[in-house]
Design a protein around this motif. Sequence first.
Motif, PDB file in Angstrom:
ATOM      1  N   PHE A  33       0.823  -1.198   0.000  1.00 25.89           N
ATOM      2  CA  PHE A  33       0.000   0.000   0.000  1.00 25.89           C
ATOM      3  C   PHE A  33       0.863   1.257   0.000  1.00 25.89           C
ATOM      4  O   PHE A  33       1.959   1.270   0.558  1.00 25.89           O
ATOM      5  N   CYS A  34       0.357   2.295  -0.621  1.00 27.26           N
ATOM      6  CA  CYS A  34       1.036   3.588  -0.700  1.00 27.26           C
ATOM      7  C   CYS A  34       1.244   4.133   0.713  1.00 27.26           C
ATOM      8  O   CYS A  34       0.339   4.069   1.551  1.00 27.26           O
ATOM      9  N   GLU A  35       2.431   4.665   0.970  1.00 26.86           N
ATOM     10  CA  GLU A  35       2.731   5.232   2.288  1.00 26.86           C
ATOM     11  C   GLU A  35       1.893   6.474   2.586  1.00 26.86           C
ATOM     12  O   GLU A  35       1.670   6.810   3.742  1.00 26.86           O
ATOM     13  N   HIS A  36       1.430   7.158   1.553  1.00 26.28           N
ATOM     14  CA  HIS A  36       0.725   8.424   1.734  1.00 26.28           C
ATOM     15  C   HIS A  36      -0.793   8.257   1.794  1.00 26.28           C
ATOM     16  O   HIS A  36      -1.426   8.716   2.738  1.00 26.28           O
ATOM     17  N   CYS A  37      -1.385   7.595   0.788  1.00 23.15           N
ATOM     18  CA  CYS A  37      -2.842   7.505   0.713  1.00 23.15           C
ATOM     19  C   CYS A  37      -3.388   6.145   1.141  1.00 23.15           C
ATOM     20  O   CYS A  37      -4.590   5.970   1.233  1.00 23.15           O
ATOM     21  N   LYS A  38      -2.506   5.180   1.370  1.00 23.72           N
ATOM     22  CA  LYS A  38      -2.865   3.831   1.837  1.00 23.72           C
ATOM     23  C   LYS A  38      -3.657   3.019   0.814  1.00 23.72           C
ATOM     24  O   LYS A  38      -4.255   2.009   1.152  1.00 23.72           O
ATOM     25  N   GLN A  42      -0.059  -0.848  -7.660  1.00 29.22           N
ATOM     26  CA  GLN A  42      -0.272  -1.682  -8.845  1.00 29.22           C
ATOM     27  C   GLN A  42       1.020  -1.749  -9.648  1.00 29.22           C
ATOM     28  O   GLN A  42       1.680  -0.733  -9.841  1.00 29.22           O
ATOM     29  N   LEU A  43       1.360  -2.929 -10.140  1.00 31.91           N
ATOM     30  CA  LEU A  43       2.496  -3.114 -11.031  1.00 31.91           C
ATOM     31  C   LEU A  43       1.940  -3.299 -12.431  1.00 31.91           C
ATOM     32  O   LEU A  43       1.202  -4.237 -12.694  1.00 31.91           O
ATOM     33  N   ASP A  44       2.266  -2.387 -13.345  1.00 35.42           N
ATOM     34  CA  ASP A  44       1.773  -2.419 -14.721  1.00 35.42           C
ATOM     35  C   ASP A  44       2.955  -2.592 -15.674  1.00 35.42           C
ATOM     36  O   ASP A  44       3.765  -1.678 -15.834  1.00 35.42           O
ATOM     37  N   LEU A  45       3.044  -3.763 -16.280  1.00 38.60           N
ATOM     38  CA  LEU A  45       4.110  -4.030 -17.244  1.00 38.60           C
ATOM     39  C   LEU A  45       3.606  -3.953 -18.683  1.00 38.60           C
ATOM     40  O   LEU A  45       4.337  -4.266 -19.611  1.00 38.60           O
ATOM     41  N   ASN A  46       2.353  -3.549 -18.872  1.00 41.76           N
ATOM     42  CA  ASN A  46       1.749  -3.460 -20.205  1.00 41.76           C
ATOM     43  C   ASN A  46       1.694  -2.025 -20.706  1.00 41.76           C
ATOM     44  O   ASN A  46       0.674  -1.566 -21.200  1.00 41.76           O
ATOM     45  N   SER A  56       2.350   2.230  -9.328  1.00 45.86           N
ATOM     46  CA  SER A  56       1.641   3.436  -8.879  1.00 45.86           C
ATOM     47  C   SER A  56       0.462   3.060  -8.002  1.00 45.86           C
ATOM     48  O   SER A  56       0.010   1.920  -7.988  1.00 45.86           O
ATOM     49  N   CYS A  57      -0.032   4.063  -7.282  1.00 42.33           N
ATOM     50  CA  CYS A  57      -1.261   3.915  -6.513  1.00 42.33           C
ATOM     51  C   CYS A  57      -2.385   4.598  -7.296  1.00 42.33           C
ATOM     52  O   CYS A  57      -2.134   5.259  -8.294  1.00 42.33           O
ATOM     53  N   GLY A  58      -3.601   4.447  -6.833  1.00 41.91           N
ATOM     54  CA  GLY A  58      -4.750   5.018  -7.531  1.00 41.91           C
ATOM     55  C   GLY A  58      -4.743   6.533  -7.605  1.00 41.91           C
ATOM     56  O   GLY A  58      -5.188   7.119  -8.584  1.00 41.91           O
ATOM     57  N   LYS A  59      -4.220   7.195  -6.580  1.00 48.99           N
ATOM     58  CA  LYS A  59      -4.204   8.655  -6.554  1.00 48.99           C
ATOM     59  C   LYS A  59      -2.980   9.254  -7.237  1.00 48.99           C
ATOM     60  O   LYS A  59      -2.947  10.436  -7.504  1.00 48.99           O
TER      61      LYS A  59
END
Length: 69
Positions: A33-38, A42-46, A56-59
């Motif tokens: 989880f993101c340290e900032h927004c929790k 996600q790991l995106d290799l595409n 990246s995180c959702g935010k």
Amino acid sequence: MKFDIDAFNKKRAAAFNQHKTILKKLSKGQALFCEHCKQPLQLDLNQTDKHQGLVSCGKGCTHIELELG
């Protein structure tokens, strides 16, 4: 103003090792989880560029670009 190259190198090495640990865990399927927004990371290799990946995180607080191969 004096620039402390040793402190800079230590900080950079610590960040690199943290990113490496994140990549290892995400590639094994572990939830992180993101340290900032929790929100989950996600790991995106595409990506459109086959030699690039993204963690990246959702935010967008966490944004780590990967150079592959």
